[in-house]
Every structure is written in structure tokens, then in C-alpha cells.
Design an enzyme around this catalytic site. Sequence first.
Site, mmCIF file in Angstrom:
data_model
loop_
_atom_site.group_PDB
_atom_site.id
_atom_site.type_symbol
_atom_site.label_atom_id
_atom_site.label_comp_id
_atom_site.label_asym_id
_atom_site.label_seq_id
_atom_site.Cartn_x
_atom_site.Cartn_y
_atom_site.Cartn_z
ATOM 1 N N ARG A 1 0.825 -1.227 0.098
ATOM 2 C CA ARG A 1 -0.059 -0.067 -0.014
ATOM 3 C C ARG A 1 0.624 1.157 0.039
ATOM 4 N NH1 ARG A 1 -3.861 1.694 -2.341
ATOM 5 N NH2 ARG A 1 -2.192 2.787 -3.072
ATOM 6 N N CYS B 1 1.393 3.925 -3.006
ATOM 7 C CA CYS B 1 1.044 5.240 -2.837
ATOM 8 C C CYS B 1 2.200 6.169 -3.260
ATOM 9 C CB CYS B 1 0.486 5.427 -1.350
ATOM 10 S SG CYS B 1 -1.217 5.459 -0.926
#
Lengths: 217, 103, 280
Positions: free
Chosen positions: C237, C241
Site C-alpha cells: 500500500r 502510494c
Amino acid sequence: MIPRISGTRLAGIAVLLAGAAAILYGCAGTPAEDNSASVEAQTIAMMKESFKAHGQAGLDRLDQDDTQRLCSKYSTTPPPAAVAKKIEGENLAKVRYPADGKLMGDWKKGEKIAQLGRGMQFSDDPAKPAGANCYACHQLAPKELSYGTMGPSLYQFGKKRGYTEENRRYVWAKVYDAEAFSACTNMPRFGEHHILTDEQIRDVVALLMDPESPVNR
Amino acid sequence: MPDPMKIRANLVGDSTEVKVLMSHEMDTGLAKDSSGKVIPAWFIQKVTVLHNDQQVLYAQWGTAVSKNPFMSFKFKGGAKGDKVTITWVDNHNETRTDSAVVG
Amino acid sequence: MPRKLRSIPGAAAALALAVITVTLPIVSVPAAAQESVEKAIEQYRQDLQGGNPAELWEARGEEIWNTPRGPKHASFKSCDLGLGPGIVKGAYAQLPRYFPDAGRVLDLESRLVWCMVNQQGLTHAEATKVTFGKGSRKRSDLEALTAYVVAQSDGTKMNVSLADPHVRDMYEIGEKMFFYRAGTHDFACATCHGSDGKRIRLQDLPNLTKKADAQRAYTSWPAYRVSQGEVRTFQWRLHDCLRQQRFPDLIYGSDASIALTTYLAARANGAAYAGPGMKR
């Protein structure tokens, strides 16, 4: 890996003491500011060790310019007036208008640039032109329902503001370097950071300022 | 050797409710890999479910079923301790059979 | 878009009354239909109640956990996630933490790598060869192990202690990093995750500076990403990002990745962990 970490507390105390000493001489920030500066230095050092260059994204991407450094401090609250003025002034000085003075391009190409999210990521082919992905944050042409709300709606921008030369120059400059008009905005500086070419910025200006553009229909 | 299925079978009123997760790519044959080469179709074609030794479900699947498919269904009857056995066969003739006890 | 396929199987025996639900793939949908994507995902989640495909990863992870491996033929039963060797239950809810044997603050994934290297005898390169898998042809043991471990904290309250100064230092650095603007687009984490009720395209953005949003976001990762057909971890994640932030490539298990994780995990303290989750 940064072995220094376990000694951070000690370093922090040393900085605090130095800060306290400096206050006696009446020329330093508060201890809280000094501690923050120490954490900031550690953060930057740690980040330099924790990323690797990949494709077009080198480690120099982690280096901040003045605007980025100042705005990192004012992410959730607006910067004080003096700081904002400094940032806006510095960025306004960086805005370059096209040599031939032509500000408007093709809104159809502008629409494609506004839709395209690719560009400047390490996973992107640097040979292909980058997009601006305006729709990620703004409403523009009404037929596109998949738009974000980070920025204001730009639907009927030109129609509402007026199709004047002054407004076209404003849109050019805003796309080129948004920090010139609102310090610490979330909007990228597309010209200043060479995300878009002059020709692409023209097309985006046309998307907003051409009376025939779907944004203004 | 394909990965095991995850099967749950529970008595709900007078029916047995079966939920099963299967581990499979379910490639449609329409997608391309990063070099632009078509990834050939590879998907589960037949699913059979036995309640003890009796077949209670037979299904023919195609490429419209998702990756790592989940299937749930009920059948009348069944009792705690009965066995539910599920078998799938894909278009490469690979197969996997797993069982669960009705709880 | 996920839909339900309801049909009566022709060949089913007479006593078999069957209503079958089968998952269908998510395909790209026209813009006008996207308004309902969130609802459709919610429906998909309900259809899959008790059937998150992450369970397939959990099962594989459990097998890996219990199998002796590497040159030293050691299993993860000797791996201490903070609650004692081999203890998995509730461990994820207290990570990251400081591990004296490693001399570092580690998150779950970097701790798993540490155990592979120091207890099983793998090289760091071997242990991190596949961090983010792609289909059955390129699978990641780390994703499977992570899915298994986090599932044993389902329902456990997040409790990352900042009492240890090493952890608090990492928290403070993670916080700075969260607000650190850089790169071609001037983005920080806070650019997209620092205000309420905003969205990118149609994707709602959690405001991670607010406790409730931070709790909801952190406790739903790792998650099965329906659009990828993969379990994705918290390291993934952050990595993805930061890629979209136009930063360089975040090294798996690096100190900065752990600092950011420490900041976000501690901000979720008090909320019940609820993963692995399921995302679009």
C-alpha cells in the site's frame, strides 16, 4: 538502515540543551522548533536510505525546493500571510509565458491531457508525454462524471470568468505554477516542474478558455 | 499441483449451505501480458459436488467467472457429519478435489 | 463489475434445490456506471461473506509458517513476532515494535524477512525475491504469510505502544514523512489524505489525520484487491502510494517504510483490527 536511530533521544536532548543555551543569547527558536528540525533532518536522512532510484524517478526527487519545504510545515493549516507572500512571490517570478505569445491551443487535445493520469511515475515510459489528470481533482466537461473533488469545479470556467486575454494569461500561469497564486495549494506546478510542455499547456488553456470547449458549453 | 479449496458446509434449517473458494487464475484468453503477448485462456470448466456419494450439483463454467472463484449454494437435506466433496477440472485437464464435513 | 449469476443447474439431482452464487470478474465500466462501484463492491463483499479470497492466501501462509525451510531447516515456529516464539494470535495488532535481537523497529513484513534470514538461513535477496506477487506463476510467500498472521488478529484492538523511545522516534519520523512534500508533483501523503470528504475521480479518500478515518483505513489492510486478484500488504500500500506520489522506489522493509507504518498503525490504536479486508 540507519544505525543512528537508537541514539535519537540523546541527540534530541543535546539539541534541546543547545537550544536552551542559545535562548540565553536571545537568538534561537523554541526548543520545540529545534526538536522538530532535528526530526526533520533524521527524516530526510532516513528517506535517502530507504528509496532507490527507479526509471525516471531518481533520489533527487526527495530533495525539496523552498516551496516544498515551507509547505510541508503547513499541510493542514494555511501558511501565515508573510510565508504565503514569500512563496507566491518566488513562484510568480518563475512563470514563463510562451515566446510567441500564443496562449490558446486545441481544446480537444486539452481534454485528452486532462483525462490522462500517466506521467512522471517510475513505472511510466519517460518517452511518452505526461498527462495532467485534471479530472482527478476537478470537474470540467459535464459528460465526464468520474471527476474528483480535491479542487474546485471548473465547469463553465471561461464562460463565467470571461474570454479575455487577461484571463487566458491567468490560466496559463496557474497551470504553469499554481503556487504563484495560492501558497501551499495541492495543485502540481505543471510548467515549472516540466510535467507539461508549452504546447500541452496551451491545449489545457483552450479546454478552459475556448468558447467551443465542452467545459463552456 | 493446484492449491486446495476452502470449503464450508453448514446445516441451515433443512438445507445444507455450501460455500467454496477455489484458487485459480481464470484467464479469459483476452488479456495481454506486459510484453503485449496474449495470455492464453485457462479456466475451470467443470465443477461437481457430491453429498456423500450422490451428485447434487454439476456446473459448466466459462471465462466469465472471476479469478479465485467463490461459489455458494444450498441443497435440501444433509445432516451434520455428512461429507461434501467438490471437484473442479480446468481446460488444461488439471483437477482438484477437496472435501468438508457438514457442521 | 461484480454481479450475481443465479441459475438452476440442469444436472443437479432432484433433491438438490440450488441457488448458486458465483463471483464474476470486475471489468472496466463506463464512467456513468461508476457511481455505483462502491455499492457494487459492498454487494460483492456481502455475497462473499465468510468467503474473502484472502482465505486462500491465509491457508497457504499457514502451511509455509509450519514448514521447516531454508538451509537451517527452521520453520516460523521459532519466529518471535513480539509475543514469544511462534505466537501469532494478536501479534499483528501490536506491530510495529522494537526488537532487541534485531536492534530495529520492525513491522510484520520486515520481521518475517528477519526470521527468514536469521533463523532459516536465507539470504536477504532470497527472502525478498517476490514481495508483491502476480498470479499463480509468481507468488509471494510474504503475502501469504502476512495474510495468515494478520487474520489471527481479527477482532483484536490495535495497541502499538509508543512507550519504547525507538518506536516513538519512528512515529515522529513517520509523521514528518506523512507531511513531506517533494517530487515533480509536490505531493505528500497529506496532499490526498489530509482533508475531509475529498475524492480522486470517484475514489473516496480517507483523511488520515483524523482518528476515525485512520482507524478505518489501517485496520482494513492488508486486503484482497479484487481488481488485481491478489492479497496486498501494507508495505505494498505504501509502495504504490509513493509511486503515484512520483517519489522514487520505496525499498521493501526499509526504515522509512516502517516509520510511516508506525505512524499510521499507532494512529489506529483502540480500533479493532478487521483484516484481511477486501478492496476494489
